[in-house]
Scaffold this motif. Structure first.
Motif, short mmCIF file in Angstrom:
data_model
loop_
_atom_site.label_atom_id
_atom_site.label_comp_id
_atom_site.label_asym_id
_atom_site.label_seq_id
_atom_site.Cartn_x
_atom_site.Cartn_y
_atom_site.Cartn_z
N VAL A 191 3.08 5.59 4.91
CA VAL A 191 2.13 4.53 4.54
C VAL A 191 1.20 5.00 3.43
O VAL A 191 0.78 4.21 2.57
N ASP A 192 0.85 6.31 3.43
CA ASP A 192 -0.02 6.83 2.37
C ASP A 192 0.69 6.79 1.02
O ASP A 192 0.10 6.44 -0.01
N VAL A 193 1.97 7.19 1.01
CA VAL A 193 2.74 7.16 -0.24
C VAL A 193 2.89 5.72 -0.73
O VAL A 193 2.76 5.44 -1.93
N LEU B 54 -0.24 4.66 -2.41
CA LEU B 54 -0.36 5.24 -3.74
C LEU B 54 0.52 4.50 -4.75
O LEU B 54 0.11 4.26 -5.89
N VAL B 55 1.72 4.14 -4.33
CA VAL B 55 2.63 3.40 -5.21
C VAL B 55 2.02 2.05 -5.57
O VAL B 55 2.06 1.62 -6.74
N LYS B 56 1.42 1.38 -4.58
CA LYS B 56 0.81 0.07 -4.83
C LYS B 56 -0.33 0.20 -5.83
O LYS B 56 -0.46 -0.60 -6.77
#
Length: 421
Positions: free
Chosen positions: A5-7, A10-12
């Motif tokens: 969910v953290d990655v 970051l992508v968003k």
């Protein structure tokens, strides 16, 4: 701990940032933004590389039916082969951290990793005469220092002589051993790939060892010289030279049979009875080519043309005997002495035998209906917009009548180069 969910968050955020208006930044800000965006990309690649390595440790590719890690990455990420291979290179923690710190990019990291890994364990003839781990560490340090000044392809050349910096008294010995290993490795890695056609173009890519590449260059170089008024790029001249070499090979009788027959190109072409014209054609490998290309190929390539009617019925199954045989080729060589197009100096072995009156229109494969043309001028004559006319003069030598746009008087021209004494 790395959490999905953290990655994803970051992508968003990165996607929103990339889509945001630039608001007319100053020149120096554009440079800074480019460098920051490039750093962001490299950080993301480090993460991908670490995840790929973890997947390999857990044998996920094999579990999911892939033959290799790179093949698995190509499948799940829809990557090109080169991109997938780059993600399989595992850098040392020091090199990896340098990428995260923005000191180098992943291509440079891959070069440094490959260079360091190539340093042999048996550098000295006497075991223990040199501290190999120290040499490796020094090599890594030197390469990291140079990475701030050179891109990956130049860094690779520095890496080829890294021992001259870290162990100069052993450099020559190590270079000889490294070259032997490199040649053996390159021989295993050699390969040639022809991609699937995309908009009629096939990408030719591959790897050759230095010796094999020198052989190929020796064959192509004499054919890469520009001709008169040549507008081709060097890459286009090399491509044409490769085709000429292969065409010459097909014209010989020394190639092994393919399926019990001499090597030949087969095409299937539609014929329209109402207009007495050829349609587009399909090669035996499934690629579509124009009718003009079929006419040019049918002149002299070892080609097996199959002509289909409007209902798909076979109207004619051609034979390779439509091409100029040995005796006719010899007669053409004696008469034309090379490409007969005015001003061309290509010798006979680099020419096709062109039908002055196309075979589909009833032209015969005979000396009076054929003329030698190099690949460039053969393509020119068959071009749909070309208005050159070829005919035999009273002395039975070919002459070329230029289109009105080139010479309003349309005076016939002959090749005078091959008539020199």
């Amino acid at each position: 701990m790395l959490v999905l969910v953290d990655v994803q968050q970051l992508v968003k955020e990165a996607a929103e940032l990339a889509a945001a208006p630039l608001c007319s930044p100053l020149d120096h800000e554009i440079v800074g933004l480019l460098r920051a965006a490039h750093h962001l990309e490299q950080v993301a690649i480090v993460l991908q590389t670490r995840l790929a390595h973890e997947a390999d440790i857990r044998k996920l590719p094999q579990t999911q039916g892939a033959r290799s890690l790179s093949g698995w990455l190509r499948h799940i990420l829809l990557l090109d082969p080169h991109q997938a291979r780059e993600l399989t290179v595992k850098a040392t923690p020091v090199i990896e951290q340098a990428v995260l710190d923005g000191q180098l990019n992943m291509r440079q990291a891959s070069v440094i990793t490959t260079t360091v890994q190539a340093i042999p364990d048996d550098l000295a003839p006497i075991p223990g005469a040199v501290n190999v781990p120290r040499v490796v560490q020094d090599a890594e340090t030197i390469m990291l220092t140079h990475a701030g000044q050179f891109p990956a392809y130049q860094l690779r050349r520095i890496g080829e002589r890294i021992l001259a910096h870290t162990a100069p008294h052993l450099a020559d010995q190590a270079d000889e051993a490294a070259l032997i290993r490199q040649e053996a490795r390159n021989h295993r890695r050699r390969g040639l790939t022809l991609s699937m056609p995309v908009e009629g173009l096939v990408r030719v890519s591959g790897l050759l060892g230095a010796e094999e590449a020198a052989t190929v260059n020796a064959a192509l170089h004499p054919l890469c010289k520009p001709v008169h008024d040549d507008t081709r790029t060097p890459a286009q001249r090399r491509a044409d030279a490769l085709i000429s070499v292969c065409t010459l090979a097909l014209r010989t009788t020394e190639l092994p049979d393919d399926g019990g027959e001499p090597p030949q190109l087969a095409v299937t072409v539609a014929y329209h009875p109402l207009t007495s014209t050829l349609g587009t054609a399909t090669t035996d490998t499934g690629e579509r080519v124009s009718a003009a290309t079929v006419r040019r190929l049918a002149c002299d390539a070892r080609i097996l043309p199959t002509v289909l009617g409007s209902a798909g019925q076979i109207l004619d199954m051609g034979r390779s005997s439509r091409t100029a045989g040995t005796a006719l080729r010899r007669a053409l060589h004696l008469r034309d002495r090379g490409c007969a197009f005015p001003g061309c100096d290509k010798p006979p072995r680099w020419t096709d035998a062109h039908h002055i009156k196309h075979w589909i229109n009833g032209g015969t494969t005979s000396l009076d209906n054929m003329v030698l043309l190099c690949r460039h001028h053969h393509r020119l004559i068959h071009h749909p917009t070309a208005d050159w006319t070829i005919r035999l003069s009273p002395d039975r030598h070919p002459e070329f009548v230029p289109p009105y746009t080139i010479d309003p008087t349309q005076q016939p021209r002959r090749n005078l180069y091959h008539l020199r004494i």
